[in-house]
Motif scaffolding. Sequence first.
Motif, PDB file in Angstrom:
ATOM      1  N   ILE A 172      -1.376   2.916   1.870  1.00  0.00           N
ATOM      2  CA  ILE A 172      -0.813   2.139   3.023  1.00  0.00           C
ATOM      3  C   ILE A 172      -0.508   3.259   4.138  1.00  0.00           C
ATOM      4  O   ILE A 172       0.340   4.368   3.895  1.00  0.00           O
ATOM      5  CB  ILE A 172       0.431   1.270   2.721  1.00  0.00           C
ATOM      6  CG1 ILE A 172       1.059   0.418   3.806  1.00  0.00           C
ATOM      7  CG2 ILE A 172       1.611   2.253   2.231  1.00  0.00           C
ATOM      8  CD1 ILE A 172       1.938  -0.553   3.533  1.00  0.00           C
ATOM      9  N   THR A 173      -0.795   2.942   5.289  1.00  0.00           N
ATOM     10  CA  THR A 173      -0.563   4.088   6.471  1.00  0.00           C
ATOM     11  C   THR A 173       0.767   3.576   7.112  1.00  0.00           C
ATOM     12  O   THR A 173       1.468   2.642   6.906  1.00  0.00           O
ATOM     13  CB  THR A 173      -1.852   3.616   7.798  1.00  0.00           C
ATOM     14  OG1 THR A 173      -1.592   2.423   8.078  1.00  0.00           O
ATOM     15  CG2 THR A 173      -3.210   3.723   6.874  1.00  0.00           C
TER      16      THR A 173
ATOM     17  N   GLY B 173       1.239   2.545   9.813  1.00  0.00           N
ATOM     18  CA  GLY B 173       1.263   1.248  10.643  1.00  0.00           C
ATOM     19  C   GLY B 173       0.911  -0.002   9.749  1.00  0.00           C
ATOM     20  O   GLY B 173       0.844  -0.977  10.497  1.00  0.00           O
TER      21      GLY B 173
ATOM     22  N   GLY C 211      -1.458  -0.626   7.516  1.00  0.00           N
ATOM     23  CA  GLY C 211      -2.840  -0.820   6.881  1.00  0.00           C
ATOM     24  C   GLY C 211      -2.931  -0.412   5.538  1.00  0.00           C
ATOM     25  O   GLY C 211      -2.355   0.371   5.159  1.00  0.00           O
ATOM     26  N   THR C 212      -3.740  -1.198   4.736  1.00  0.00           N
ATOM     27  CA  THR C 212      -3.549  -1.132   3.482  1.00  0.00           C
ATOM     28  C   THR C 212      -4.962  -0.916   2.831  1.00  0.00           C
ATOM     29  O   THR C 212      -5.993  -1.365   3.382  1.00  0.00           O
ATOM     30  CB  THR C 212      -3.115  -2.137   2.517  1.00  0.00           C
ATOM     31  OG1 THR C 212      -3.680  -3.380   2.707  1.00  0.00           O
ATOM     32  CG2 THR C 212      -1.398  -2.297   2.789  1.00  0.00           C
ATOM     33  N   LYS C 213      -5.074  -0.142   1.644  1.00  0.00           N
ATOM     34  CA  LYS C 213      -6.484  -0.345   0.995  1.00  0.00           C
ATOM     35  C   LYS C 213      -6.295  -0.203  -0.465  1.00  0.00           C
ATOM     36  O   LYS C 213      -5.233   0.305  -0.900  1.00  0.00           O
ATOM     37  CB  LYS C 213      -7.135   1.181   1.251  1.00  0.00           C
ATOM     38  CG  LYS C 213      -8.284   1.530   0.709  1.00  0.00           C
ATOM     39  CD  LYS C 213      -9.065   2.513   1.047  1.00  0.00           C
ATOM     40  CE  LYS C 213      -8.452   3.738   0.900  1.00  0.00           C
ATOM     41  NZ  LYS C 213      -8.919   4.837   1.382  1.00  0.00           N
TER      42      LYS C 213
END
Length: 122
Positions: free
Chosen positions: A51-52, A54, A56-58
């Motif tokens: 997770i960034t 900001g 954002g997730t992967k």
Amino acid sequence: QVQLVESGGGLVQPGGSLRLSCAASGSIFKINAMGWYRQAPGKQRELVAAITSGGGTKHADSVKGRFTISRDSAKNAVYLQMNSLKPEDTAVYYCKLDNAVVLGSPYGRDYWGKGTLVTVSS
């Protein structure tokens, strides 16, 4: 400078759930991204989820729909909710900070936790 403490691992039956937590302490100024990796016996360490800053997730294909990563930036903490666990999820799970900058340093670096064991077995 920076310490990572993971918790939440343990023994769970197939189909069960666990929630991993990782708290970072130290003079942290900024963290780019946070993630969870895992390493099963005889296998290479692999990315589970990240997770960034900001949000954002992967997630790895093998855990999509079952695991969810989240982050509390105010606490420098990252979590991994693991549902519908399978025996193949058995591994040591590691927390990682990507490019974390500490106060007084112009450069960032990666930091790893010591790992927490997750065992999925009946």
